[in-house]
Design an enzyme around this catalytic site. Structure first.
Site, mmCIF file in Angstrom:
data_model
loop_
_atom_site.group_PDB
_atom_site.id
_atom_site.type_symbol
_atom_site.label_atom_id
_atom_site.label_comp_id
_atom_site.label_asym_id
_atom_site.label_seq_id
_atom_site.Cartn_x
_atom_site.Cartn_y
_atom_site.Cartn_z
ATOM 1 N N GLN A 13 0.968 -1.164 0.022
ATOM 2 C CA GLN A 13 -0.008 0.077 0.019
ATOM 3 C C GLN A 13 0.838 1.232 0.154
ATOM 4 O OE1 GLN A 13 -2.928 -0.561 -0.918
ATOM 5 N NE2 GLN A 13 -4.376 -0.838 0.698
ATOM 6 N N ARG A 83 0.073 -3.344 10.638
ATOM 7 C CA ARG A 83 -0.579 -3.459 11.757
ATOM 8 C C ARG A 83 -2.019 -4.017 11.324
ATOM 9 N NH1 ARG A 83 -1.244 0.765 16.403
ATOM 10 N NH2 ARG A 83 -0.760 2.304 14.804
ATOM 11 N N ARG A 152 0.135 15.040 10.859
ATOM 12 C CA ARG A 152 -1.110 14.736 11.637
ATOM 13 C C ARG A 152 -1.563 15.800 12.497
ATOM 14 N NH1 ARG A 152 0.062 8.000 12.311
ATOM 15 N NH2 ARG A 152 -0.996 7.584 10.412
ATOM 16 N N HIS A 176 8.244 6.499 17.588
ATOM 17 C CA HIS A 176 6.802 6.479 16.770
ATOM 18 C C HIS A 176 5.816 5.600 17.482
ATOM 19 C CE1 HIS A 176 4.516 6.787 13.316
ATOM 20 N NE2 HIS A 176 4.676 5.645 13.057
HETATM 21 N N1 APR Z 1 11.108 -8.477 0.754
HETATM 22 C C1 APR Z 1 10.403 -7.417 -0.015
HETATM 23 N N2 APR Z 1 9.313 -7.117 0.217
HETATM 24 C C2 APR Z 1 8.668 -7.758 1.195
HETATM 25 C C3 APR Z 1 9.304 -8.803 2.138
HETATM 26 C C4 APR Z 1 10.652 -9.099 1.926
HETATM 27 N N3 APR Z 1 11.377 -9.610 2.479
HETATM 28 N N4 APR Z 1 8.331 -9.252 3.118
HETATM 29 C C5 APR Z 1 7.194 -8.524 2.708
HETATM 30 N N5 APR Z 1 7.353 -7.702 1.780
HETATM 31 C C6 APR Z 1 6.040 -7.156 0.997
HETATM 32 C C7 APR Z 1 4.856 -7.514 1.267
HETATM 33 O O1 APR Z 1 4.893 -8.649 0.137
HETATM 34 C C8 APR Z 1 3.996 -6.389 1.059
HETATM 35 O O2 APR Z 1 3.605 -6.225 -0.530
HETATM 36 O O3 APR Z 1 6.015 -5.809 1.757
HETATM 37 C C9 APR Z 1 4.830 -5.456 1.580
HETATM 38 C C10 APR Z 1 4.332 -4.631 2.425
HETATM 39 O O4 APR Z 1 3.023 -3.964 2.057
HETATM 40 P P1 APR Z 1 1.608 -3.885 2.820
HETATM 41 O O5 APR Z 1 1.479 -5.093 3.495
HETATM 42 O O6 APR Z 1 0.588 -3.212 1.915
HETATM 43 O O7 APR Z 1 1.890 -2.678 4.173
HETATM 44 P P2 APR Z 1 1.969 -1.226 3.897
HETATM 45 O O8 APR Z 1 0.624 -0.634 4.167
HETATM 46 O O9 APR Z 1 2.904 -0.825 2.886
HETATM 47 O O10 APR Z 1 2.937 -0.922 5.265
HETATM 48 C C11 APR Z 1 4.203 -1.244 5.348
HETATM 49 O O11 APR Z 1 5.062 0.300 6.752
HETATM 50 O O12 APR Z 1 4.091 1.729 8.184
HETATM 51 C C12 APR Z 1 4.512 0.504 8.019
HETATM 52 O O13 APR Z 1 3.340 -0.769 9.786
HETATM 53 C C13 APR Z 1 3.414 -0.360 8.463
HETATM 54 O O14 APR Z 1 5.277 -2.221 8.753
HETATM 55 C C14 APR Z 1 4.457 -1.659 7.770
HETATM 56 C C15 APR Z 1 5.107 -1.160 6.561
#
Ligand code: APR
Length: 314
Positions: A13, A83, A152, A176
């Site tokens: 996202q 989360r 925010r 944070h």
């Molecule tokens: N290498 C590359 N990408 C990865 C790996 C990895 N080893 N492990 C997980 N991912 C990818 C997932 O496949 C996923 O597409 O990380 C992406 C995370 O995206 P979302 O699940 O959509 O999460 P998002 O809302 O983008 O937040 C990511 O930022 O704010 C923080 O708490 C939040 O830790 C979270 C991070």
């Protein structure tokens, strides 16, 4: 002059949001990297197909291979789990630490000159781990949190006073998490000190909402955490670096005695962000109440970091 290259590790996202914003801003070519097969390629292609209407000359690509990091000027890391409702940022610690270790080694090997901006939560622990794993200089590894938290708070102040958010400046320091510190005396509206426009009780209410703002969005979305404003905030930091803006931004930066904090701890403080990454840390005067709250926040970060230290030693 060759275009700059920005790698987004994690194309979920926040990664997708950043890719679109970076294309709109034309700050450099973008590569999305994720473990999900086809997904980073699909998002890159989707934005590519909109380039004539954005319009932009930015080139976007997607990959499932960390070697695509090669030659990056900036790497923004969101790889990890977001989360879920009822989950604190700290619950994520174990899973996301393993991911940061993997990604950190890949960055070290493929993009040794890059500025690394960590977004993955729990932020203060993940950025600390990233610096340790890469071995990069502390000015080249920084965490995104304070820009978002301050934005925010500025939004809530603007809404309360019915003024434009772009006229509001706000400062949120510390970790944070729930212990972040909103500084009343440092907020202003078009240069007017906030205490001349708002009473402390109202400010404290908005500060409390700020500390819980991530959770408020999680509860509404139900399927993930905030991504638009986090994405915008991380791009804001990358822009300051790529354009050598010397912007004063609140970032999770490694402290070396500033604010009385040592031990390589990362904490949210105002920094000057320019071509050398974190060029300097600005120490803000805090009153007794703010100082006490900051110390509590530092203790919370210390707990997270000692967990990371234990894992890395083991
Ligand atoms: N290498 C590359 N990408 C990865 C790996 C990895 N080893 N492990 C997980 N991912 C990818 C997932 O496949 C996923 O597409 O990380 C992406 C995370 O995206 P979302 O699940 O959509 O999460 P998002 O809302 O983008 O937040 C990511 O930022 O704010 C923080 O708490 C939040 O830790 C979270 C991070």
């Amino acid at each position: 002059m060759a275009r700059k290259k920005i790698a987004l590790v994690g194309a979920g996202q926040i990664g997708g949001t950043m890719a679109l914003v970076l294309a709109q801003k034309q700050l450099g070519d973008v590569v999305l990297i994720d473990i999900a097969e086809g997904m980073p390629q699909g998002k890159a292609l989707d934005i590519q197909e909109g380039r004539s209407v954005i319009p932009t000359a930015t080139h976007l690509s997607g990959s499932n291979d960390y070697t695509a990091l090669a030659g990056s000027d900036v790497v923004i890391v969101t790889a990890g789990l977001p989360r879920k409702p009822g989950m604190s940022r700290d619950d994520l610690l174990d899973i996301n630490f393993g991911i940061i270790q993997k990604v950190g080694l890949a960055i070290r090997d493929n993009a040794p000159d890059a500025l690394v901006i960590v977004v993955t939560n729990p932020l203060d622990a993940m950025v600390y781990a990233m610096q340790k794993v890469t071995g990069f200089a502390a000015n080249k590894v920084v965490g995104m949190a304070g820009v978002l938290d301050s934005s925010r708070l500025a939004c809530f102040i603007a809404d309360e006073l019915d003024v434009s958010a772009e006229d509001v400046r706000a400062l949120v320091l510390g970790g944070h998490g729930d212990t972040m510190v909103s500084v009343f005396s440092a907020a202003s509206v078009a240069g007017i000190p906030l205490p001349e426009m708002m009473d402390k009780e109202t400010f404290d209410r908005l500060a409390k909402r700020t500390a819980q703002a991530g959770g408020e969005i999680v509860a509404l979305l139900k399927t993930g955490s905030a991504f638009y404003s986090p994405g915008l905030s991380a791009v804001h930091m990358a822009e300051a670096y790529l354009l050598d803006k010397k912007s004063v931004l609140t970032c999770a930066a490694q402290l070396d005695g500033e604010y009385g904090v040592t031990g390589g701890l990362y904490c949210g403080v105002p920094v000057v962000m320019g071509a050398n990454g974190v060029e300097r840390i600005i120490e803000v005067g805090l009153n007794a109440e703010e100082r006490a709250a900051f110390d509590v926040s530092v203790e919370a970060v210390k707990d997270l970091v000692s967990w990371v230290d234990g894992k890395m030693a083991g």
